[in-house]
Design an enzyme around this catalytic site. Sequence first.
Site, mmCIF file in Angstrom:
data_model
loop_
_atom_site.group_PDB
_atom_site.id
_atom_site.type_symbol
_atom_site.label_atom_id
_atom_site.label_comp_id
_atom_site.label_asym_id
_atom_site.label_seq_id
_atom_site.Cartn_x
_atom_site.Cartn_y
_atom_site.Cartn_z
ATOM 1 N N ASP A 155 1.082 -1.279 0.054
ATOM 2 C CA ASP A 155 0.095 -0.033 -0.514
ATOM 3 C C ASP A 155 1.172 1.128 0.063
ATOM 4 O O ASP A 155 1.545 1.193 0.625
ATOM 5 C CB ASP A 155 -0.879 -0.299 1.542
ATOM 6 N N HIS B 67 -10.263 -1.693 -6.592
ATOM 7 C CA HIS B 67 -9.947 -0.344 -6.355
ATOM 8 C C HIS B 67 -8.886 0.947 -7.048
ATOM 9 O O HIS B 67 -9.276 1.821 -6.786
ATOM 10 C CB HIS B 67 -9.161 0.108 -5.120
HETATM 11 C C1 HEM Z 1 -8.858 0.580 4.158
HETATM 12 C C2 HEM Z 1 -8.838 1.300 3.308
HETATM 13 C C3 HEM Z 1 -8.308 1.351 2.373
HETATM 14 C C4 HEM Z 1 -7.471 0.255 1.596
HETATM 15 C C5 HEM Z 1 -6.427 -0.844 2.392
HETATM 16 C C6 HEM Z 1 -6.723 1.079 0.234
HETATM 17 C C7 HEM Z 1 -5.316 0.030 0.138
HETATM 18 C C8 HEM Z 1 -5.049 0.758 -1.547
HETATM 19 C C9 HEM Z 1 -4.182 0.087 -2.151
HETATM 20 C C10 HEM Z 1 -3.975 -1.689 -2.176
HETATM 21 C C11 HEM Z 1 -3.994 0.368 -3.541
HETATM 22 C C12 HEM Z 1 -2.850 0.082 -4.462
HETATM 23 C C13 HEM Z 1 -1.457 0.362 -4.039
HETATM 24 C C14 HEM Z 1 -1.404 2.394 -4.681
HETATM 25 O O1 HEM Z 1 -1.098 2.265 -5.170
HETATM 26 O O2 HEM Z 1 -1.231 2.003 -2.611
HETATM 27 C C15 HEM Z 1 -4.032 1.456 -2.783
HETATM 28 C C16 HEM Z 1 -4.015 2.604 -3.917
HETATM 29 C C17 HEM Z 1 -4.990 4.558 -3.958
HETATM 30 N N1 HEM Z 1 -5.931 4.253 -3.175
HETATM 31 FE FE1 HEM Z 1 -6.414 3.306 -1.403
HETATM 32 N N2 HEM Z 1 -7.124 2.270 0.349
HETATM 33 C C18 HEM Z 1 -7.912 2.494 0.513
HETATM 34 C C19 HEM Z 1 -9.021 3.624 0.747
HETATM 35 C C20 HEM Z 1 -8.727 4.768 0.477
HETATM 36 C C21 HEM Z 1 -9.461 5.909 -0.422
HETATM 37 C C22 HEM Z 1 -10.247 6.388 1.337
HETATM 38 C C23 HEM Z 1 -8.620 6.788 -0.370
HETATM 39 C C24 HEM Z 1 -9.175 8.026 -0.865
HETATM 40 C C25 HEM Z 1 -9.889 8.235 -0.936
HETATM 41 C C26 HEM Z 1 -7.978 6.277 -1.763
HETATM 42 C C27 HEM Z 1 -7.548 6.504 -2.626
HETATM 43 C C28 HEM Z 1 -6.203 6.150 -3.393
HETATM 44 C C29 HEM Z 1 -6.004 6.670 -4.473
HETATM 45 C C30 HEM Z 1 -5.559 8.372 -5.287
HETATM 46 C C31 HEM Z 1 -4.649 4.691 -5.223
HETATM 47 C C32 HEM Z 1 -4.009 5.392 -6.039
HETATM 48 C C33 HEM Z 1 -4.469 5.104 -7.228
HETATM 49 C C34 HEM Z 1 -3.771 5.251 -9.145
HETATM 50 O O3 HEM Z 1 -3.718 5.942 -8.848
HETATM 51 O O4 HEM Z 1 -3.247 3.607 -9.005
HETATM 52 N N3 HEM Z 1 -8.116 5.168 -1.413
HETATM 53 N N4 HEM Z 1 -5.045 1.610 -1.878
#
Ligand code: HEM
Length: 445
Positions: A255, A353
Amino acid sequence: MERTEQPEQPEQPSQSEQPERADRPAADGSGRPRGVTRRALLGTAGAGLVVGASAGAAGAVALDRSPASGPAAGPGGGLGAARVPFHGEHQAGILEPQQARVQLAAFDLADGAGREGLRSLLRRWSRTAARLAAGEPADEFENQVALDAGPCSLTVTFGFGATLFDKAGLADRRPVALEPLPSFPADALDPARGDGDLFVQIGADDALVAVHALRVLQRQAAGTAALRWQGAGFARTPGATAHPMTGRNLMGQIDGTNNPRPGEEGFADKVFCTAGGDRPAWLAGGSYLVFRRIRMLLDNWEALPTDRQERVIGRRKSDGSPLSAPAGAGESTPVDLAAQGPDGALAVPADAHVRVAAPAANGGAAMLRRGFSYHDGLLPDGAPDAGLLFLAFQADPRRGFTPVQRKLSRGDGLSRFLRHEASGLYAVPPGAPEGGYVGQPLLEG
Ligand code: HEM
Protein backbone atom coordinates in the site's frame (compact mmCIF):
# COMPACT_ATOMS: atom_id res chain seq x y z
CA MET A 1 -27.19 -2.76 -3.24
CA GLU A 2 -24.01 -1.12 -4.34
CA ARG A 3 -23.81 0.11 -7.87
CA THR A 4 -20.74 -0.65 -9.87
CA GLU A 5 -19.78 2.26 -12.03
CA GLN A 6 -18.88 1.83 -15.64
CA PRO A 7 -15.17 2.27 -16.02
CA GLU A 8 -13.99 5.61 -17.28
CA GLN A 9 -12.29 5.55 -20.61
CA PRO A 10 -8.72 5.48 -19.47
CA GLU A 11 -6.67 8.49 -20.38
CA GLN A 12 -3.01 8.27 -19.61
CA PRO A 13 -2.42 5.49 -17.15
CA SER A 14 -1.66 7.43 -14.02
CA GLN A 15 1.57 6.21 -12.68
CA SER A 16 2.99 8.50 -10.19
CA GLU A 17 4.93 7.08 -7.33
CA GLN A 18 5.26 7.75 -3.72
CA PRO A 19 7.95 9.80 -2.09
CA GLU A 20 11.32 8.30 -2.39
CA ARG A 21 12.16 6.55 0.78
CA ALA A 22 15.03 4.56 1.98
CA ASP A 23 12.94 1.60 3.00
CA ARG A 24 11.52 1.17 -0.49
CA PRO A 25 13.30 -0.66 -3.26
CA ALA A 26 15.04 1.28 -5.96
CA ALA A 27 13.00 1.63 -9.12
CA ASP A 28 15.96 0.44 -11.12
CA GLY A 29 15.68 -3.05 -9.71
CA SER A 30 19.18 -2.90 -8.28
CA GLY A 31 17.91 -3.81 -4.85
CA ARG A 32 19.75 -0.88 -3.31
CA PRO A 33 17.76 1.30 -0.94
CA ARG A 34 16.35 4.16 -2.92
CA GLY A 35 16.30 7.73 -2.07
CA VAL A 36 19.07 8.65 0.24
CA THR A 37 19.38 12.07 -1.28
CA ARG A 38 20.57 15.51 -0.45
CA ARG A 39 17.50 15.88 1.76
CA ALA A 40 18.14 12.74 3.60
CA LEU A 41 20.73 12.54 5.73
CA LEU A 42 23.67 12.32 7.34
CA GLY A 43 25.16 10.56 10.21
CA THR A 44 27.33 12.99 12.04
CA ALA A 45 29.10 12.15 15.20
CA GLY A 46 26.97 13.05 18.15
CA ALA A 47 24.22 14.52 16.04
CA GLY A 48 23.01 11.21 14.67
CA LEU A 49 20.93 11.12 11.54
CA VAL A 50 19.04 14.14 10.36
CA VAL A 51 16.53 14.44 7.60
CA GLY A 52 15.49 17.81 6.28
CA ALA A 53 11.78 18.29 6.57
CA SER A 54 11.61 21.50 4.70
CA ALA A 55 13.62 21.52 1.57
CA GLY A 56 10.44 21.92 -0.39
CA ALA A 57 8.59 19.60 -2.63
CA ALA A 58 11.30 19.53 -5.21
CA GLY A 59 13.57 17.49 -3.01
CA ALA A 60 12.97 13.83 -2.50
CA VAL A 61 12.39 12.71 1.01
CA ALA A 62 14.23 9.86 2.45
CA LEU A 63 15.82 8.79 5.58
CA ASP A 64 17.87 5.68 5.58
CA ARG A 65 16.98 4.15 8.89
CA SER A 66 18.10 0.68 7.95
CA PRO A 67 20.65 -0.81 10.33
CA ALA A 68 23.08 -1.34 7.49
CA SER A 69 23.26 2.35 6.79
CA GLY A 70 24.30 3.73 10.07
CA PRO A 71 25.79 3.10 13.41
CA ALA A 72 24.29 0.57 15.77
CA ALA A 73 20.69 1.14 16.72
CA GLY A 74 20.00 3.04 19.91
CA PRO A 75 20.13 6.63 21.01
CA GLY A 76 23.74 6.93 19.91
CA GLY A 77 23.06 5.96 16.32
CA GLY A 78 20.77 4.24 13.81
CA LEU A 79 17.03 4.34 14.38
CA GLY A 80 17.18 6.02 17.77
CA ALA A 81 19.41 8.89 16.71
CA ALA A 82 17.57 9.66 13.47
CA ARG A 83 15.98 13.05 13.74
CA VAL A 84 13.76 15.26 11.61
CA PRO A 85 13.96 19.01 12.24
CA PHE A 86 10.70 20.53 13.44
CA HIS A 87 11.26 23.89 11.77
CA GLY A 88 11.01 24.42 8.04
CA GLU A 89 8.90 25.50 5.11
CA HIS A 90 6.43 22.64 5.55
CA GLN A 91 5.60 20.91 8.79
CA ALA A 92 7.45 17.69 9.41
CA GLY A 93 5.36 14.53 9.14
CA ILE A 94 4.05 15.13 5.63
CA LEU A 95 6.91 14.35 3.27
CA GLU A 96 8.78 11.85 5.39
CA PRO A 97 8.06 8.15 5.08
CA GLN A 98 5.73 6.80 7.77
CA GLN A 99 7.48 5.98 11.00
CA ALA A 100 6.84 2.66 12.73
CA ARG A 101 4.40 4.20 15.22
CA VAL A 102 1.87 6.99 15.24
CA GLN A 103 -0.28 8.67 17.84
CA LEU A 104 -3.16 10.72 16.46
CA ALA A 105 -5.16 13.02 18.69
CA ALA A 106 -7.60 15.89 18.52
CA PHE A 107 -8.29 18.49 21.18
CA ASP A 108 -11.18 20.87 21.72
CA LEU A 109 -10.50 24.40 22.87
CA ALA A 110 -11.86 25.19 26.33
CA ASP A 111 -14.59 27.79 26.71
CA GLY A 112 -12.99 31.16 27.19
CA ALA A 113 -9.53 30.13 25.97
CA GLY A 114 -10.00 32.33 22.92
CA ARG A 115 -7.37 33.61 20.57
CA GLU A 116 -4.84 34.39 23.30
CA GLY A 117 -5.14 30.95 24.83
CA LEU A 118 -4.71 29.36 21.43
CA ARG A 119 -1.67 31.48 20.65
CA SER A 120 0.00 30.64 23.92
CA LEU A 121 -0.73 26.91 23.49
CA LEU A 122 0.63 26.79 19.94
CA ARG A 123 3.80 28.56 21.12
CA ARG A 124 4.33 26.01 23.87
CA TRP A 125 3.46 23.07 21.66
CA SER A 126 5.82 24.23 18.91
CA ARG A 127 8.66 24.81 21.35
CA THR A 128 8.16 21.39 22.88
CA ALA A 129 7.84 19.61 19.53
CA ALA A 130 11.08 21.23 18.36
CA ARG A 131 12.91 20.16 21.51
CA LEU A 132 11.67 16.58 21.41
CA ALA A 133 12.42 16.26 17.69
CA ALA A 134 15.98 17.38 18.44
CA GLY A 135 16.31 14.75 21.15
CA GLU A 136 16.05 17.16 24.07
CA PRO A 137 13.73 16.72 27.04
CA ALA A 138 10.60 18.86 27.26
CA ASP A 139 11.15 22.02 29.25
CA GLU A 140 7.89 21.57 31.13
CA PHE A 141 5.88 18.51 32.15
CA GLU A 142 8.83 16.25 31.33
CA ASN A 143 7.96 12.84 32.77
CA GLN A 144 11.09 10.84 31.84
CA VAL A 145 9.05 8.27 29.93
CA ALA A 146 11.39 8.25 26.92
CA LEU A 147 14.56 9.15 28.77
CA ASP A 148 16.80 6.47 27.26
CA ALA A 149 15.72 6.87 23.66
CA GLY A 150 16.89 9.20 20.93
CA PRO A 151 14.30 11.14 18.92
CA CYS A 152 13.62 8.11 16.69
CA SER A 153 12.58 10.33 13.72
CA LEU A 154 9.89 12.01 15.84
CA THR A 155 7.64 14.36 13.92
CA VAL A 156 4.77 16.38 15.37
CA THR A 157 2.29 17.81 12.87
CA PHE A 158 -0.48 20.21 13.90
CA GLY A 159 -3.80 20.84 12.15
CA PHE A 160 -6.80 23.11 12.68
CA GLY A 161 -10.39 21.87 12.42
CA ALA A 162 -13.20 24.08 11.09
CA THR A 163 -14.67 24.45 14.58
CA LEU A 164 -11.51 26.11 15.91
CA PHE A 165 -12.07 29.34 14.06
CA ASP A 166 -15.31 30.43 15.74
CA LYS A 167 -14.05 29.51 19.18
CA ALA A 168 -10.84 31.48 18.73
CA GLY A 169 -12.56 34.53 17.26
CA LEU A 170 -11.08 33.80 13.84
CA ALA A 171 -14.25 33.02 11.90
CA ASP A 172 -13.35 35.47 9.17
CA ARG A 173 -10.07 33.64 8.58
CA ARG A 174 -11.51 30.15 8.16
CA PRO A 175 -10.59 28.81 4.72
CA VAL A 176 -13.52 28.07 2.43
CA ALA A 177 -11.99 24.67 1.60
CA LEU A 178 -12.32 23.67 5.26
CA GLU A 179 -16.07 23.28 4.85
CA PRO A 180 -17.26 19.95 6.29
CA LEU A 181 -16.76 16.94 4.07
CA PRO A 182 -20.00 15.69 2.52
CA SER A 183 -21.45 12.47 3.87
CA PHE A 184 -20.83 9.49 1.67
CA PRO A 185 -23.04 6.41 1.21
CA ALA A 186 -22.37 3.80 3.93
CA ASP A 187 -20.54 6.24 6.20
CA ALA A 188 -20.96 5.11 9.81
CA LEU A 189 -19.16 7.96 11.50
CA ASP A 190 -18.79 8.44 15.24
CA PRO A 191 -18.21 12.16 15.84
CA ALA A 192 -16.66 11.43 19.22
CA ARG A 193 -13.78 9.70 17.42
CA GLY A 194 -13.27 12.33 14.74
CA ASP A 195 -13.30 16.08 14.03
CA GLY A 196 -11.99 18.35 16.80
CA ASP A 197 -10.57 21.87 16.98
CA LEU A 198 -6.88 20.99 17.05
CA PHE A 199 -5.33 17.90 15.52
CA VAL A 200 -1.93 16.40 16.28
CA GLN A 201 -0.12 13.64 14.36
CA ILE A 202 2.90 12.29 16.26
CA GLY A 203 5.10 9.81 14.40
CA ALA A 204 8.21 8.06 15.72
CA ASP A 205 10.06 4.81 15.22
CA ASP A 206 9.51 3.97 18.89
CA ALA A 207 6.16 3.69 20.66
CA LEU A 208 7.38 5.18 23.94
CA VAL A 209 8.81 8.21 22.15
CA ALA A 210 5.47 8.87 20.44
CA VAL A 211 3.39 8.35 23.58
CA HIS A 212 5.76 10.54 25.59
CA ALA A 213 5.31 13.42 23.16
CA LEU A 214 1.51 13.06 23.25
CA ARG A 215 1.45 12.97 27.03
CA VAL A 216 3.59 16.11 27.36
CA LEU A 217 1.49 18.02 24.81
CA GLN A 218 -1.70 16.91 26.53
CA ARG A 219 -0.50 18.14 29.92
CA GLN A 220 0.60 21.45 28.45
CA ALA A 221 -2.89 21.89 27.04
CA ALA A 222 -4.61 21.43 30.41
CA GLY A 223 -7.05 24.25 30.98
CA THR A 224 -6.78 25.45 27.38
CA ALA A 225 -7.74 22.39 25.34
CA ALA A 226 -9.04 18.95 26.27
CA LEU A 227 -8.38 15.69 24.50
CA ARG A 228 -11.35 14.78 22.31
CA TRP A 229 -10.11 11.54 20.77
CA GLN A 230 -6.89 9.63 20.43
CA GLY A 231 -5.77 6.71 18.28
CA ALA A 232 -2.61 4.68 17.88
CA GLY A 233 -1.30 3.18 14.66
CA PHE A 234 1.68 1.44 13.22
CA ALA A 235 3.57 0.85 10.01
CA ARG A 236 6.54 -1.28 9.06
CA THR A 237 9.53 -0.91 11.34
CA PRO A 238 12.62 0.01 9.29
CA GLY A 239 14.87 -3.02 9.03
CA ALA A 240 12.03 -5.52 9.55
CA THR A 241 12.29 -6.87 6.01
CA ALA A 242 15.33 -8.44 4.39
CA HIS A 243 15.48 -5.60 1.90
CA PRO A 244 13.72 -2.24 1.58
CA MET A 245 10.07 -2.55 0.54
CA THR A 246 6.85 -0.55 0.45
CA GLY A 247 4.77 -1.42 3.51
CA ARG A 248 1.70 -3.65 3.65
CA ASN A 249 -1.65 -2.91 5.26
CA LEU A 250 -3.73 -5.33 7.36
CA MET A 251 -5.36 -6.74 4.22
CA GLY A 252 -1.89 -7.87 3.17
CA GLN A 253 -1.64 -5.48 0.23
CA ILE A 254 1.41 -3.46 -0.67
CA ASP A 255 0.00 0.00 0.00
CA GLY A 256 1.44 3.33 -1.07
CA THR A 257 2.87 2.47 -4.48
CA ASN A 258 1.10 5.01 -6.61
CA ASN A 259 1.40 8.14 -4.51
CA PRO A 260 2.44 11.52 -5.88
CA ARG A 261 6.17 11.77 -5.52
CA PRO A 262 8.24 14.78 -4.50
CA GLY A 263 10.29 15.85 -7.47
CA GLU A 264 7.70 14.90 -10.07
CA GLU A 265 6.01 17.66 -11.98
CA GLY A 266 2.97 19.08 -10.21
CA PHE A 267 3.71 17.45 -6.85
CA ALA A 268 3.54 20.69 -4.85
CA ASP A 269 0.29 21.72 -6.58
CA LYS A 270 -1.30 18.47 -5.46
CA VAL A 271 -0.12 18.57 -1.85
CA PHE A 272 0.60 22.14 -0.72
CA CYS A 273 -1.63 25.22 -0.57
CA THR A 274 -0.99 28.47 -2.35
CA ALA A 275 -2.48 31.92 -1.67
CA GLY A 276 -4.97 33.74 -3.90
CA GLY A 277 -8.70 33.72 -4.61
CA ASP A 278 -10.41 31.85 -1.76
CA ARG A 279 -7.03 30.51 -0.58
CA PRO A 280 -5.83 32.40 2.50
CA ALA A 281 -2.27 33.68 2.69
CA TRP A 282 -1.75 32.26 6.20
CA LEU A 283 -2.11 28.72 4.83
CA ALA A 284 0.31 29.08 1.90
CA GLY A 285 2.88 26.29 2.15
CA GLY A 286 0.48 24.31 4.33
CA SER A 287 -1.86 21.53 3.33
CA TYR A 288 -5.20 19.92 4.15
CA LEU A 289 -5.33 16.61 5.93
CA VAL A 290 -8.21 14.18 5.61
CA PHE A 291 -8.37 11.58 8.37
CA ARG A 292 -10.64 8.54 8.14
CA ARG A 293 -10.69 5.69 10.58
CA ILE A 294 -11.54 2.84 8.22
CA ARG A 295 -12.30 -0.51 9.80
CA MET A 296 -11.55 -3.53 7.64
CA LEU A 297 -14.01 -6.43 7.67
CA LEU A 298 -11.10 -8.82 7.94
CA ASP A 299 -13.13 -11.99 8.53
CA ASN A 300 -14.93 -11.44 5.22
CA TRP A 301 -11.77 -10.36 3.44
CA GLU A 302 -9.72 -13.32 4.58
CA ALA A 303 -12.47 -15.70 3.43
CA LEU A 304 -11.87 -14.52 -0.13
CA PRO A 305 -9.33 -16.51 -2.22
CA THR A 306 -6.18 -14.57 -3.08
CA ASP A 307 -6.97 -14.22 -6.79
CA ARG A 308 -10.30 -12.60 -5.94
CA GLN A 309 -8.66 -10.33 -3.39
CA GLU A 310 -6.28 -9.24 -6.14
CA ARG A 311 -9.16 -8.41 -8.48
CA VAL A 312 -10.73 -6.24 -5.78
CA ILE A 313 -7.61 -4.04 -5.76
CA GLY A 314 -6.28 -4.55 -9.30
CA ARG A 315 -2.80 -5.48 -8.07
CA ARG A 316 -1.14 -8.71 -6.96
CA LYS A 317 -0.53 -9.36 -3.32
CA SER A 318 2.86 -11.01 -3.85
CA ASP A 319 4.69 -8.04 -5.35
CA GLY A 320 2.09 -5.32 -5.90
CA SER A 321 2.34 -5.64 -9.68
CA PRO A 322 -0.75 -4.44 -11.58
CA LEU A 323 -3.02 -7.11 -13.05
CA SER A 324 -2.41 -5.49 -16.45
CA ALA A 325 1.21 -6.73 -16.32
CA PRO A 326 2.67 -10.24 -15.97
CA ALA A 327 3.14 -11.62 -12.46
CA GLY A 328 6.49 -10.56 -11.09
CA ALA A 329 6.55 -7.31 -13.06
CA GLY A 330 6.88 -5.39 -9.80
CA GLU A 331 4.87 -2.65 -8.15
CA SER A 332 6.49 0.17 -10.12
CA THR A 333 5.19 -1.18 -13.45
CA PRO A 334 2.66 1.36 -14.77
CA VAL A 335 -0.99 0.32 -14.54
CA ASP A 336 -2.55 -0.08 -18.00
CA LEU A 337 -6.24 0.52 -17.38
CA ALA A 338 -7.12 -0.36 -20.98
CA ALA A 339 -5.38 -3.75 -21.00
CA GLN A 340 -7.56 -6.79 -21.66
CA GLY A 341 -7.08 -10.43 -20.83
CA PRO A 342 -7.24 -13.25 -23.42
CA ASP A 343 -11.04 -13.38 -22.92
CA GLY A 344 -11.38 -9.71 -23.82
CA ALA A 345 -12.31 -8.68 -20.26
CA LEU A 346 -10.52 -5.77 -18.60
CA ALA A 347 -7.34 -6.99 -16.90
CA VAL A 348 -7.93 -4.47 -14.09
CA PRO A 349 -11.63 -5.01 -13.30
CA ALA A 350 -14.17 -2.22 -13.69
CA ASP A 351 -14.64 -1.90 -9.93
CA ALA A 352 -11.00 -2.48 -8.92
CA HIS A 353 -9.85 0.00 -6.28
CA VAL A 354 -6.89 1.29 -8.29
CA ARG A 355 -9.09 1.97 -11.32
CA VAL A 356 -11.83 3.78 -9.41
CA ALA A 357 -9.35 5.79 -7.28
CA ALA A 358 -6.94 6.70 -10.09
CA PRO A 359 -6.49 10.38 -10.92
CA ALA A 360 -7.38 9.47 -14.52
CA ALA A 361 -10.87 8.46 -13.34
CA ASN A 362 -11.33 11.54 -11.15
CA GLY A 363 -10.41 14.57 -13.22
CA GLY A 364 -6.82 14.43 -11.99
CA ALA A 365 -7.76 14.44 -8.28
CA ALA A 366 -4.73 13.38 -6.26
CA MET A 367 -3.49 13.29 -2.68
CA LEU A 368 -0.47 12.10 -0.72
CA ARG A 369 -1.60 9.08 1.31
CA ARG A 370 0.32 8.49 4.53
CA GLY A 371 -1.84 6.12 6.54
CA PHE A 372 -1.09 3.73 9.39
CA SER A 373 -2.64 0.43 10.44
CA TYR A 374 -4.46 0.05 13.74
CA HIS A 375 -5.53 -2.99 15.76
CA ASP A 376 -7.49 -2.21 18.89
CA GLY A 377 -8.65 -5.65 20.01
CA LEU A 378 -12.02 -7.23 19.31
CA LEU A 379 -15.50 -5.82 18.93
CA PRO A 380 -18.37 -7.29 20.99
CA ASP A 381 -19.22 -9.60 18.08
CA GLY A 382 -15.68 -10.98 18.05
CA ALA A 383 -14.61 -9.22 14.86
CA PRO A 384 -11.24 -7.49 14.93
CA ASP A 385 -11.42 -3.74 15.55
CA ALA A 386 -8.69 -3.19 13.02
CA GLY A 387 -8.04 -1.30 9.84
CA LEU A 388 -6.46 1.80 8.43
CA LEU A 389 -5.97 5.23 9.96
CA PHE A 390 -6.22 6.81 6.53
CA LEU A 391 -4.34 10.11 6.34
CA ALA A 392 -4.10 12.05 3.10
CA PHE A 393 -2.46 15.44 2.54
CA GLN A 394 -3.67 17.58 -0.33
CA ALA A 395 -3.78 21.15 -1.58
CA ASP A 396 -7.60 21.27 -1.58
CA PRO A 397 -9.94 18.49 -0.40
CA ARG A 398 -12.54 19.66 -2.93
CA ARG A 399 -10.10 18.62 -5.65
CA GLY A 400 -8.58 15.66 -3.82
CA PHE A 401 -10.29 13.42 -1.29
CA THR A 402 -13.92 14.44 -1.87
CA PRO A 403 -14.31 13.54 -5.56
CA VAL A 404 -12.29 10.35 -5.13
CA GLN A 405 -14.22 9.15 -2.07
CA ARG A 406 -17.50 10.04 -3.77
CA LYS A 407 -16.54 7.71 -6.59
CA LEU A 408 -15.13 5.00 -4.30
CA SER A 409 -18.21 4.95 -2.10
CA ARG A 410 -20.36 4.03 -5.10
CA GLY A 411 -18.15 1.99 -7.37
CA ASP A 412 -15.23 0.48 -5.47
CA GLY A 413 -15.18 -3.31 -4.99
CA LEU A 414 -13.07 -2.75 -1.87
CA SER A 415 -15.80 -0.79 -0.10
CA ARG A 416 -17.67 -4.07 0.58
CA PHE A 417 -14.90 -4.87 3.02
CA LEU A 418 -14.62 -1.46 4.73
CA ARG A 419 -16.50 0.70 7.24
CA HIS A 420 -15.62 4.38 7.56
CA GLU A 421 -16.11 4.93 11.29
CA ALA A 422 -14.56 8.34 11.97
CA SER A 423 -13.55 11.34 9.95
CA GLY A 424 -11.71 14.62 10.26
CA LEU A 425 -10.64 17.46 8.00
CA TYR A 426 -7.90 19.80 9.15
CA ALA A 427 -6.00 22.75 7.73
CA VAL A 428 -2.32 21.99 8.30
CA PRO A 429 -0.45 25.30 8.56
CA PRO A 430 2.95 25.73 6.94
CA GLY A 431 6.03 24.93 8.99
CA ALA A 432 7.37 27.41 11.50
CA PRO A 433 10.76 29.08 11.16
CA GLU A 434 13.28 28.87 14.01
CA GLY A 435 11.94 31.01 16.82
CA GLY A 436 8.41 30.98 15.39
CA TYR A 437 5.45 28.73 16.07
CA VAL A 438 2.99 26.80 13.94
CA GLY A 439 -0.07 28.93 13.20
CA GLN A 440 1.71 32.26 13.77
CA PRO A 441 0.69 33.70 10.36
CA LEU A 442 -2.97 32.93 11.23
CA LEU A 443 -2.82 34.41 14.71
CA GLU A 444 -0.55 37.34 14.09
CA GLY A 445 -0.71 37.89 10.34
C1 HEM B 1 -8.86 0.71 4.23
C2 HEM B 1 -9.03 1.43 3.12
C3 HEM B 1 -8.10 1.36 1.95
C4 HEM B 1 -7.23 0.39 1.56
C5 HEM B 1 -6.95 -0.93 2.24
C6 HEM B 1 -6.58 0.85 0.36
C7 HEM B 1 -5.63 0.13 -0.33
C8 HEM B 1 -5.01 0.57 -1.49
C9 HEM B 1 -4.04 -0.18 -2.23
C10 HEM B 1 -3.53 -1.57 -1.86
C11 HEM B 1 -3.69 0.54 -3.31
C12 HEM B 1 -2.71 0.12 -4.42
C13 HEM B 1 -1.30 0.51 -4.12
C14 HEM B 1 -1.04 1.98 -4.11
O1 HEM B 1 -0.99 2.64 -5.15
O2 HEM B 1 -0.92 2.51 -3.00
C15 HEM B 1 -4.41 1.79 -3.24
C16 HEM B 1 -4.32 2.82 -4.14
C17 HEM B 1 -4.97 4.01 -4.04
N1 HEM B 1 -5.90 4.36 -3.09
FE1 HEM B 1 -6.54 3.20 -1.57
N2 HEM B 1 -7.07 2.09 0.04
C18 HEM B 1 -8.00 2.44 0.98
C19 HEM B 1 -8.74 3.60 1.03
C20 HEM B 1 -8.61 4.65 0.16
C21 HEM B 1 -9.32 5.88 0.25
C22 HEM B 1 -10.38 6.24 1.32
C23 HEM B 1 -8.89 6.67 -0.77
C24 HEM B 1 -9.30 8.08 -1.14
C25 HEM B 1 -10.52 8.57 -1.00
C26 HEM B 1 -7.89 5.91 -1.51
C27 HEM B 1 -7.23 6.37 -2.61
C28 HEM B 1 -6.30 5.64 -3.32
C29 HEM B 1 -5.59 6.16 -4.47
C30 HEM B 1 -5.72 7.57 -5.05
C31 HEM B 1 -4.77 5.14 -4.92
C32 HEM B 1 -3.84 5.17 -6.12
C33 HEM B 1 -4.61 4.81 -7.37
C34 HEM B 1 -3.70 4.84 -8.59
O3 HEM B 1 -3.52 5.94 -9.12
O4 HEM B 1 -3.18 3.79 -8.98
N3 HEM B 1 -7.75 4.70 -0.91
N4 HEM B 1 -5.22 1.78 -2.12
